[in-house]
Design a protein around this motif. Structure first.
Motif, mmCIF file in Angstrom:
data_model
loop_
_atom_site.group_PDB
_atom_site.id
_atom_site.type_symbol
_atom_site.label_atom_id
_atom_site.label_comp_id
_atom_site.label_asym_id
_atom_site.label_seq_id
_atom_site.Cartn_x
_atom_site.Cartn_y
_atom_site.Cartn_z
ATOM 1 N N ALA A 27 -2.712 -8.198 5.316
ATOM 2 C CA ALA A 27 -2.016 -8.699 6.501
ATOM 3 C C ALA A 27 -1.407 -7.564 7.315
ATOM 4 C CB ALA A 27 -0.928 -9.689 6.091
ATOM 5 N N GLY A 28 -0.854 -6.561 6.623
ATOM 6 C CA GLY A 28 -0.284 -5.417 7.324
ATOM 7 C C GLY A 28 -1.326 -4.672 8.137
ATOM 8 N N GLU A 29 -2.495 -4.472 7.549
ATOM 9 C CA GLU A 29 -3.584 -3.802 8.263
ATOM 10 C C GLU A 29 -4.050 -4.633 9.448
ATOM 11 O OE1 GLU A 29 -6.409 -3.078 5.157
ATOM 12 O OE2 GLU A 29 -5.349 -1.291 4.438
ATOM 13 N N LYS A 30 -4.148 -5.925 9.238
ATOM 14 C CA LYS A 30 -4.567 -6.820 10.323
ATOM 15 C C LYS A 30 -3.562 -6.787 11.475
ATOM 16 C CE LYS A 30 -6.382 -11.460 11.055
ATOM 17 N NZ LYS A 30 -6.670 -12.760 10.442
ATOM 18 N N ALA A 31 -2.288 -6.556 11.142
ATOM 19 C CA ALA A 31 -1.247 -6.475 12.169
ATOM 20 C C ALA A 31 -1.218 -5.104 12.842
ATOM 21 C CB ALA A 31 0.111 -6.794 11.555
ATOM 22 N N GLY A 32 -2.088 -4.187 12.411
ATOM 23 C CA GLY A 32 -2.205 -2.887 13.058
ATOM 24 C C GLY A 32 -1.490 -1.745 12.366
ATOM 25 N N ALA A 33 -0.956 -1.983 11.172
ATOM 26 C CA ALA A 33 -0.215 -0.935 10.466
ATOM 27 C C ALA A 33 -1.152 -0.020 9.677
ATOM 28 C CB ALA A 33 0.803 -1.555 9.514
ATOM 29 N N GLU A 34 -0.683 1.199 9.467
ATOM 30 C CA GLU A 34 -1.300 2.105 8.504
ATOM 31 C C GLU A 34 -0.613 1.800 7.174
ATOM 32 O OE1 GLU A 34 -1.570 6.893 7.539
ATOM 33 O OE2 GLU A 34 -0.831 6.243 9.505
ATOM 34 N N VAL A 35 -1.371 1.429 6.169
ATOM 35 C CA VAL A 35 -0.778 0.887 4.945
ATOM 36 C C VAL A 35 -1.057 1.774 3.738
ATOM 37 C CG1 VAL A 35 -0.703 -1.118 3.393
ATOM 38 C CG2 VAL A 35 -1.049 -1.465 5.854
ATOM 39 N N ARG A 36 -0.022 1.997 2.950
ATOM 40 C CA ARG A 36 -0.151 2.598 1.625
ATOM 41 C C ARG A 36 0.258 1.550 0.610
ATOM 42 N NH1 ARG A 36 2.830 8.570 1.551
ATOM 43 N NH2 ARG A 36 1.478 9.563 3.104
ATOM 44 N N VAL A 37 -0.593 1.308 -0.373
ATOM 45 C CA VAL A 37 -0.259 0.422 -1.483
ATOM 46 C C VAL A 37 -0.052 1.303 -2.713
ATOM 47 C CG1 VAL A 37 -1.012 -1.508 -2.922
ATOM 48 C CG2 VAL A 37 -1.649 -1.437 -0.496
ATOM 49 N N ARG A 38 1.139 1.184 -3.308
ATOM 50 C CA ARG A 38 1.487 2.043 -4.430
ATOM 51 C C ARG A 38 2.117 1.213 -5.546
ATOM 52 N NH1 ARG A 38 -1.352 4.854 -1.699
ATOM 53 N NH2 ARG A 38 -0.853 6.921 -0.854
ATOM 54 N N ARG A 39 1.703 1.477 -6.770
ATOM 55 C CA ARG A 39 2.275 0.768 -7.910
ATOM 56 C C ARG A 39 3.281 1.662 -8.613
ATOM 57 N NH1 ARG A 39 0.254 3.278 -12.173
ATOM 58 N NH2 ARG A 39 -1.780 4.246 -11.940
ATOM 59 N N VAL A 40 4.290 1.043 -9.160
ATOM 60 C CA VAL A 40 5.265 1.766 -9.974
ATOM 61 C C VAL A 40 4.662 1.914 -11.361
ATOM 62 C CG1 VAL A 40 7.546 1.617 -11.028
ATOM 63 C CG2 VAL A 40 7.235 1.004 -8.625
ATOM 64 N N THR A 41 4.735 3.097 -11.908
ATOM 65 C CA THR A 41 4.133 3.407 -13.201
ATOM 66 C C THR A 41 4.674 2.493 -14.289
ATOM 67 O OG1 THR A 41 3.933 5.695 -12.517
ATOM 68 C CG2 THR A 41 3.706 5.251 -14.861
ATOM 69 N N ARG A 42 3.767 1.977 -15.076
ATOM 70 C CA ARG A 42 4.134 1.089 -16.179
ATOM 71 C C ARG A 42 4.830 1.863 -17.277
ATOM 72 N NH1 ARG A 42 1.986 -3.616 -17.622
ATOM 73 N NH2 ARG A 42 0.283 -3.353 -16.180
ATOM 74 N N GLN A 43 5.916 1.298 -17.768
ATOM 75 C CA GLN A 43 6.611 1.860 -18.924
ATOM 76 C C GLN A 43 6.565 0.784 -19.996
ATOM 77 O OE1 GLN A 43 10.157 2.170 -16.818
ATOM 78 N NE2 GLN A 43 9.450 3.839 -15.554
#
Length: 199
Positions: A27-43
């Protein structure tokens, strides 16, 4: 004007938050944003089950780990966390707590923030999880852009604080149309408000 930079930073124990992050990114990309998707490292913890679904495991393996630079880079940040006793997961909290140096330099202020969550049960602490997350955003000097009731989809999913999903006791309930619509509205609204602030 350059595109809004949107960071979607989340922790996922079972794959649900991975899927939610992907829909928000779309949705962010469709709205015209440059998007980074990042996960928090599993502990690893005793109660933390890895995603067994191959698609969820693949999404986890393909998503880059979150760093403080991702938050500094962004104009807008959407955090995602499963509920943990009505609060955000310790893994995401640990990541947020690591942002002290950036906070001290004022690098987290004046950005747009929002959140999404999931729990096993309908009244499993989704709203209090999002509100707890937003306490931190206030300390950042960030701008909380919750969806409120600004779209008809919010009268279906019923969560004005963010986007949320009920996984069921086995964490296997797939995202439904209302869940996806709420995520799309949330990300679109965040990007739109960030654009207005930049303008």
């Amino acid at each position: 004007m350059s595109a809004v930079k949107l960071a979607i930073v989340y922790y996922s124990a079972t794959g649900t938050l991975d899927a939610m992050a992907r829909h928000a990114a779309e949705a962010g990309e469709k709205a015209g944003a440059e998007v980074r998707v990042r996960r928090v490292t599993r502990q690893a913890s005793q109660g933390d089950r890895r995603a067994t679904d191959s698609q969820a495991a693949q999404a986890e393996a393909e998503t880059a780990p979150a760093t403080p630079d991702d938050i500094v880079w962004a104009d807008a940040v959407v955090f995602g966390s499963p509920t943990r006793y009505g609060n955000i997961a310790g893994q995401l909290k640990t990541f947020i707590d690591s942002l002290g140096p950036q906070w001290g330099q004022g690098l987290l202020a004046d950005k747009v923030y929002a959140g999404f969550t999931a729990s096993q049960t309908l009244h499993g602490g989704q709203e209090s999880t999002l509100l707890a997350l937003y306490n931190t955003i206030h300390h950042f000097g960030g701008i909380v852009v919750a969806p409120g009731y600004t779209d008809p989809t919010k009268f279906v999913d019923g969560n004005p604080y963010g986007a949320s999903h009920v996984t069921g006791p086995d964490n296997d309930a797939e995202l439904g149309e209302a869940d996806i619509a709420a995520l799309h509205h949330l990300a679109t609204r965040v990007v739109t408000v960030a654009e207005r602030l930049a303008g």
